[in-house]
Design a protein around this motif. Structure first.
Motif, PDB file in Angstrom:
ATOM      1  N   MET A  60       0.817  -1.197   0.000  1.00 23.89           N
ATOM      2  CA  MET A  60       0.000   0.000   0.000  1.00 23.89           C
ATOM      3  C   MET A  60       0.862   1.262   0.000  1.00 23.89           C
ATOM      4  N   GLN A  61       1.968   1.211   0.735  1.00 22.47           N
ATOM      5  CA  GLN A  61       2.862   2.365   0.769  1.00 22.47           C
ATOM      6  C   GLN A  61       3.457   2.631  -0.606  1.00 22.47           C
ATOM      7  N   MET A  62       3.859   1.585  -1.310  1.00 24.62           N
ATOM      8  CA  MET A  62       4.422   1.747  -2.647  1.00 24.62           C
ATOM      9  C   MET A  62       3.371   2.285  -3.615  1.00 24.62           C
ATOM     10  N   TYR A  63       2.151   1.754  -3.516  1.00 20.74           N
ATOM     11  CA  TYR A  63       1.099   2.214  -4.417  1.00 20.74           C
ATOM     12  C   TYR A  63       0.818   3.701  -4.192  1.00 20.74           C
ATOM     13  N   ASN A  64       0.701   4.100  -2.933  1.00 19.17           N
ATOM     14  CA  ASN A  64       0.356   5.485  -2.616  1.00 19.17           C
ATOM     15  C   ASN A  64       1.447   6.467  -3.018  1.00 19.17           C
ATOM     16  N   THR A  65       2.697   6.049  -2.950  1.00 18.79           N
ATOM     17  CA  THR A  65       3.804   6.968  -3.234  1.00 18.79           C
ATOM     18  C   THR A  65       4.254   6.935  -4.693  1.00 18.79           C
ATOM     19  N   VAL A  66       4.006   5.832  -5.403  1.00 14.06           N
ATOM     20  CA  VAL A  66       4.537   5.697  -6.767  1.00 14.06           C
ATOM     21  C   VAL A  66       3.437   5.595  -7.825  1.00 14.06           C
ATOM     22  N   TYR A  67       2.410   4.809  -7.567  1.00 15.57           N
ATOM     23  CA  TYR A  67       1.470   4.454  -8.631  1.00 15.57           C
ATOM     24  C   TYR A  67       0.068   5.035  -8.474  1.00 15.57           C
ATOM     25  N   LEU A  68      -0.204   5.758  -7.378  1.00 22.48           N
ATOM     26  CA  LEU A  68      -1.541   6.297  -7.174  1.00 22.48           C
ATOM     27  C   LEU A  68      -1.938   7.214  -8.330  1.00 22.48           C
ATOM     28  N   GLY A  69      -3.019   6.851  -9.025  1.00 27.36           N
ATOM     29  CA  GLY A  69      -3.528   7.661 -10.126  1.00 27.36           C
ATOM     30  C   GLY A  69      -2.846   7.432 -11.459  1.00 27.36           C
ATOM     31  N   VAL A  70      -1.760   6.643 -11.486  1.00 23.14           N
ATOM     32  CA  VAL A  70      -1.042   6.431 -12.754  1.00 23.14           C
ATOM     33  C   VAL A  70      -0.881   4.950 -13.081  1.00 23.14           C
ATOM     34  N   HIS A 100       3.554  -7.539 -18.076  1.00 20.18           N
ATOM     35  CA  HIS A 100       4.820  -6.912 -18.459  1.00 20.18           C
ATOM     36  C   HIS A 100       4.918  -5.447 -18.024  1.00 20.18           C
ATOM     37  N   THR A 101       3.920  -4.947 -17.316  1.00 17.77           N
ATOM     38  CA  THR A 101       3.978  -3.552 -16.871  1.00 17.77           C
ATOM     39  C   THR A 101       4.824  -3.415 -15.610  1.00 17.77           C
ATOM     40  N   ASP A 102       5.423  -2.245 -15.434  1.00 18.55           N
ATOM     41  CA  ASP A 102       6.195  -1.975 -14.209  1.00 18.55           C
ATOM     42  C   ASP A 102       5.317  -2.081 -12.975  1.00 18.55           C
ATOM     43  N   TYR A 103       4.071  -1.658 -13.097  1.00 18.82           N
ATOM     44  CA  TYR A 103       3.150  -1.691 -11.964  1.00 18.82           C
ATOM     45  C   TYR A 103       2.983  -3.121 -11.460  1.00 18.82           C
ATOM     46  N   TYR A 104       2.775  -4.055 -12.376  1.00 12.46           N
ATOM     47  CA  TYR A 104       2.610  -5.440 -11.954  1.00 12.46           C
ATOM     48  C   TYR A 104       3.928  -6.007 -11.424  1.00 12.46           C
ATOM     49  N   GLN A 105       5.016  -5.781 -12.159  1.00 12.73           N
ATOM     50  CA  GLN A 105       6.305  -6.365 -11.779  1.00 12.73           C
ATOM     51  C   GLN A 105       6.833  -5.823 -10.443  1.00 12.73           C
ATOM     52  N   ASP A 106       6.691  -4.514 -10.236  1.00 11.18           N
ATOM     53  CA  ASP A 106       7.280  -3.892  -9.040  1.00 11.18           C
ATOM     54  C   ASP A 106       6.354  -3.886  -7.830  1.00 11.18           C
ATOM     55  N   CYS A 107       5.046  -3.805  -8.074  1.00  8.83           N
ATOM     56  CA  CYS A 107       4.111  -3.577  -6.969  1.00  8.83           C
ATOM     57  C   CYS A 107       3.263  -4.806  -6.639  1.00  8.83           C
ATOM     58  N   LEU A 108       2.640  -5.412  -7.656  1.00  3.25           N
ATOM     59  CA  LEU A 108       1.693  -6.488  -7.384  1.00  3.25           C
ATOM     60  C   LEU A 108       2.329  -7.868  -7.270  1.00  3.25           C
ATOM     61  N   ALA A 109       3.189  -8.204  -8.216  1.00  3.95           N
ATOM     62  CA  ALA A 109       3.766  -9.552  -8.225  1.00  3.95           C
ATOM     63  C   ALA A 109       4.491  -9.902  -6.924  1.00  3.95           C
ATOM     64  N   PRO A 110       5.330  -8.994  -6.368  1.00  8.34           N
ATOM     65  CA  PRO A 110       6.007  -9.346  -5.103  1.00  8.34           C
ATOM     66  C   PRO A 110       5.034  -9.637  -3.965  1.00  8.34           C
ATOM     67  N   ALA A 111       3.849  -9.063  -4.021  1.00  6.26           N
ATOM     68  CA  ALA A 111       2.850  -9.288  -2.968  1.00  6.26           C
ATOM     69  C   ALA A 111       1.906 -10.434  -3.310  1.00  6.26           C
TER      70      ALA A 111
END
Length: 377
Positions: A60-70, A100-111
């Motif tokens: 949640m911290q990563m989403y709010n600081t990096v991917y929120l709205g984008v 193959h998106t950065d959002y999935y690779q960096d934020c979702l997949a690790p979780a």
């Protein structure tokens, strides 16, 4: 299945009435659609509810600081103007492309998050609300049946958001109302159906704490003198229908021998106020008690009002205010630290500008214009 859905709907309205039920409500929603985790957001002008179900705080911290709205799912929903509809992840971005998106690779997949459904419940200038439910990679993708369940719940969820928005609006109005009532020169006390004091403005608090007049006894309004008359008047006000009943007036004597207090007791229907709409019908009656102290709470005009209405100078309005309070020309001169001749000259100008020909006529005019507020300094 319908029994489960009915239980979820019940939880939704429990959360509408009390924000403390949000965790249980959102867990029920997630389980009803077969989601192993989820995020619920409700952001108001004066409140914030951000609840997660089985989510990693670091995610949640990563989403709010990096991917929120984008994030690509949100962007796709915005571009296609479908964010107010229930959409699955694969409907917004094809699953293989999404992997193959950065959002999935960096934020979702690790979780361990793989698929999801989301919807924006409300998006206005004063309230934003939405939710996303998700599954892990080892779970099946959300299908049409899962989507139909969430679509069935959406009208109830939106109604819950509207109720929460109404509560917040009422709370804001109540805060503004309390602030305004605190500026009144006379006391205001609100009683519930049991006769207990639920609100007292600053003037009322001062009166109740003085010990000479009224006082609070076990949370109820009481008096040293004329206590039986007060008890009867309050009992009558709380027993009648506030929507149709008229109020009553009562004089309460004081131990000090000073002039009695004047009480204006008005029955009210508390159901007209948003914060009471969920209370039992038996508790919808109440009363408002206005407490006027003739010794100190005479209505006083404001100098700014007199300046605006009649084009008075600051000095002229100061003289007019004090004349309206009952001061003589000599007392006005002493109060303003000017000569009596100067005070009379200002008074003459005031009479010309207000088209009054006698002091008594001017006093009457000023008294009629006096608002029931503390005099400005």
């Amino acid at each position: 299945m319908q029994t489960l859905i009915d239980s979820v709907v019940e939880d939704i309205y429990e959360a509408a009435a009390d924000a403390a039920h949000f965790p249980k409500m959102f867990e029920s929603v997630c389980k009803a659609v077969g989601a192993s985790r989820g995020i619920f957001m409700l952001l108001g002008a004066n409140s914030e509810i951000f609840h997660t179900y089985n989510h990693d705080p670091e995610l949640m911290q990563m989403y709010n600081t990096v991917y929120l709205g984008v994030d690509p799912l949100y962007k796709a929903a915005m571009e296609r103007n479908v964010r107010h509809l229930v959409m699955t992840g694969q409907e917004l971005v094809p699953t293989k492309e999404f992997e193959h998106t950065d959002y999935y690779q960096d934020c979702l997949a690790p979780a361990g998050v793989y698929d999801g459904m989301s919807i924006t419940l409300e998006s206005t200038s004063t309230m934003n609300a939405g939710l996303a439910v998700q599954r892990s990679r080892n779970e099946p993708l959300f299908n049409r049946a899962d989507k139909k369940v969430l679509e069935y719940l959406v009208p109830h969820l939106r109604r819950m958001v509207r109720i929460r928005r109404t509560f917040e609006h009422q709370a804001s109005l109540a805060a503004l109302g309390e602030d305004a009532v605190d500026h009144l020169a006379f006391g205001v006390v609100i009683l519930n159906s049991d006769g207990r004091i639920t609100f007292a403005n600053k003037a009322a608090e001062n009166l109740l704490s003085s010990g000479d007049r009224l006082f609070s006894c076990n949370g109820r309004l009481a008096a040293h003198e004329d206590k039986d008359a007060l008890a009867r008047a309050l009992a009558f006000a709380l027993a009648v229908n506030g929507a149709s009943a008229t109020g009553s007036e009562l004089c309460i004597g004081r131990r000090s021998g000073r002039r009695p207090l004047i009480l204006q007791i008005t029955p009210v229907d508390l159901s007209k106020h948003g914060q009471f709409i969920l209370t039992p019908a038996s508790s919808l009656r109440g009363a408002v008690v206005a407490i006027i102290d003739p010794e100190t709470q005479q209505p006083k005009p404001t100098a700014s009002l007199l300046r605006q209405m009649f084009g008075l100078t600051p000095a002229e309005s100061a003289v007019a205010v004090r004349l309206g309070e009952g001061q003589s020309v000599r007392e006005i001169a002493a109060d303003l630290r000017i000569g009596e001749g100067t005070a009379r000259w200002h008074l003459k100008n005031v009479q010309e500008k207000t088209d009054t020909h006698r002091q008594s006529e001017l006093v009457g005019l000023v008294a009629r214009l006096a608002p029931k507020m503390n005099r400005e300094n």
